[in-house]
Design an enzyme around this catalytic site. Sequence first.
Site, PDB file in Angstrom:
ATOM      1  N   GLU A 147       3.746   2.920   9.402  1.00  0.00           N
ATOM      2  CA  GLU A 147       4.321   2.016   8.389  1.00  0.00           C
ATOM      3  C   GLU A 147       5.803   2.302   8.127  1.00  0.00           C
ATOM      4  O   GLU A 147       6.226   2.468   6.979  1.00  0.00           O
ATOM      5  CB  GLU A 147       3.527   2.092   7.078  1.00  0.00           C
ATOM      6  CG  GLU A 147       2.120   1.564   7.221  1.00  0.00           C
ATOM      7  CD  GLU A 147       1.353   1.374   5.909  1.00  0.00           C
ATOM      8  OE1 GLU A 147       1.805   1.877   4.861  1.00  0.00           O
ATOM      9  OE2 GLU A 147       0.297   0.727   5.952  1.00  0.00           O
ATOM     10  N   GLU A 188      -5.235   0.117  10.470  1.00  0.00           N
ATOM     11  CA  GLU A 188      -5.689   0.314   9.076  1.00  0.00           C
ATOM     12  C   GLU A 188      -6.199  -1.023   8.583  1.00  0.00           C
ATOM     13  O   GLU A 188      -5.452  -2.009   8.559  1.00  0.00           O
ATOM     14  CB  GLU A 188      -4.560   0.800   8.163  1.00  0.00           C
ATOM     15  CG  GLU A 188      -4.138   2.224   8.425  1.00  0.00           C
ATOM     16  CD  GLU A 188      -3.128   2.760   7.406  1.00  0.00           C
ATOM     17  OE1 GLU A 188      -3.144   2.327   6.234  1.00  0.00           O
ATOM     18  OE2 GLU A 188      -2.322   3.606   7.809  1.00  0.00           O
TER      19      GLU A 188
HETATM   20  O1  AHR Z   1      -4.827   4.361   3.953  1.00  0.00           O
HETATM   21  C1  AHR Z   1      -4.048   4.690   2.842  1.00  0.00           C
HETATM   22  C2  AHR Z   1      -2.572   4.467   3.093  1.00  0.00           C
HETATM   23  O2  AHR Z   1      -2.334   3.090   3.202  1.00  0.00           O
HETATM   24  C3  AHR Z   1      -2.004   5.043   4.347  1.00  0.00           C
HETATM   25  O3  AHR Z   1      -1.619   6.365   4.211  1.00  0.00           O
HETATM   26  C4  AHR Z   1      -0.811   4.177   4.599  1.00  0.00           C
HETATM   27  O4  AHR Z   1      -0.494   4.077   5.960  1.00  0.00           O
HETATM   28  C5  AHR Z   1      -1.170   2.853   3.958  1.00  0.00           C
HETATM   29  O5  AHR Z   1      -0.174   2.404   3.126  1.00  0.00           O
END
Ligand code: AHR
Length: 515
Positions: A173, A292
């Site tokens: 990210e 994610e």
């Molecule tokens: O999954 C929780 C968080 O969400 C992770 O660390 C990040 O990559 C995202 O913002």
Amino acid sequence: MRNVEVRLHRDFAIGTTHPRLFGAFLEHLGRCIYGGIFEPGHPTADAKGFRQDVLGLVRELGPTIMRYPGGNFVSGYNWEDGVGPAAQRPRRLDLAWMSTETNQFGTNEFIDWCRLAGIEPMLAVNLGTRGADAARNFVEYCNHSGGTALSDLRRAHGWEQPHGVKFWCLGNEMDGPWQIEAKTAEAYGRVACEAAKVMKWVDRGLELAACGSSGRRMRTFGQWEETVLEHTFDHVEYISLHTYLNNYDADTPAFLASCDLMDSFIEEVVAIADSVAARRRSAKRIMLSFDEWNVWYRTRRDRRSRIKQGWPAAPPILEEVYTVEDALAFGGMCISLLNHADRVTVACLAQLVNVIAPIMTETGGPAWRQTIFWPFLHFSRLGRGRVLRTQVDSPTYAARYNDPNGPIDEYFALPAVPYLKLAAVHDEQEGLLTLFALNRSLNETFPLAVRLGGFDKLALKQAQQLCDPDLSAANTKHQPDRVRPASLPAVKVAGDRLEASLAPASWNVIQLSLA
Ligand code: AHR
């Protein structure tokens, strides 16, 4: 009563699900590692401190690949802190989650845990505070057989054989202002390209994912992917995507519709990646790593500011308790992933234990399954094979969905959301056809009729349903089985026609065996 009709044909497939589509994620965050998978002294812990009760649930759940060590955490992480004798490892401030990182669990422990669980490891390198040099050293430590300082260090630490980790994420990210040393697309593209080059020079067999947007809501979405891929196209195989759904507005129809935005997001990223390829006249196709995805909102705003003062180690943060409603939205996300199996070949449920997770534990106590455990288990266990094209004729509804976590604070209009969301997977080897069906109507039962073109002599193997009159029902330590799938009654299969009745607000899995 309105009908929903589906037509599919054995000959028409979107693609075949890649085994890596069914992954999950372990981050050094809260009690995901410590008190989650790793808890020396727990009654079920083995000699390495791995909780066997958790491992049993992980094996049942069936994730295939595991992302580690972050997430936001990785952007401040020194991989060297987590290797070597545990007693000598440094304690550090973790600025991602305002915690103390004890480093009692690190890369080698992660690899051991993955091997025990039968899961492929996926590692992320730090492109926040660090760069290409630390990344290539990390690859050498993990994957080089021996005879160099770093590979011999691994051997001296007790891991004689190289870990052979194939899949690596180039940071996490990096477009997000919350990220430690976030970057512009230009700056990230440059460092990702250089890191990718040298990592592959150490190990030619690597597969690399560049960071895409943290969400479709990001102001830079689109431009970010294009710039990053212009820099990295020749050096990476994947671009990443992240999505967390929410129901902040307490608008269940909109929440259940929001997984359709995941379809749009995927299709938009594919279009951008292919436009970069087109400009180069390249036949190469960048694949998508949806590394994610989940429902997450109740505990989302407790990052940083609300975390307890005093730099706790492994504090209980982001411990979202999932409801039936969440499991339905989550099931919709599984269907979105299946229906893009041609381009999404890697995906990681974020995360695995305690932190926005399908598995919860009590430190020193038991472990149990959250509601979202069930649709993931169906997805991972039954979603292997050719995803068939489906024509779904369903009544629709209109919804408005907001994601106030993103910098763009506008509602997305979803003018025609089909009540039925569906995917069909044909496992040729096992002779199985599985339908995943989400009924998004809160009050209407839908008679489902499916025309199964090209199939004959089908027999019902199993049919399960997850639904509950109380959409807020959840599993807890005291009621660990309050929500679990039941059998879906009255499924009829005759010739090439299947009929079933889908209860309001239900997740349904129907599996047929082929003679
Ligand atoms: O999954 C929780 C968080 O969400 C992770 O660390 C990040 O990559 C995202 O913002």
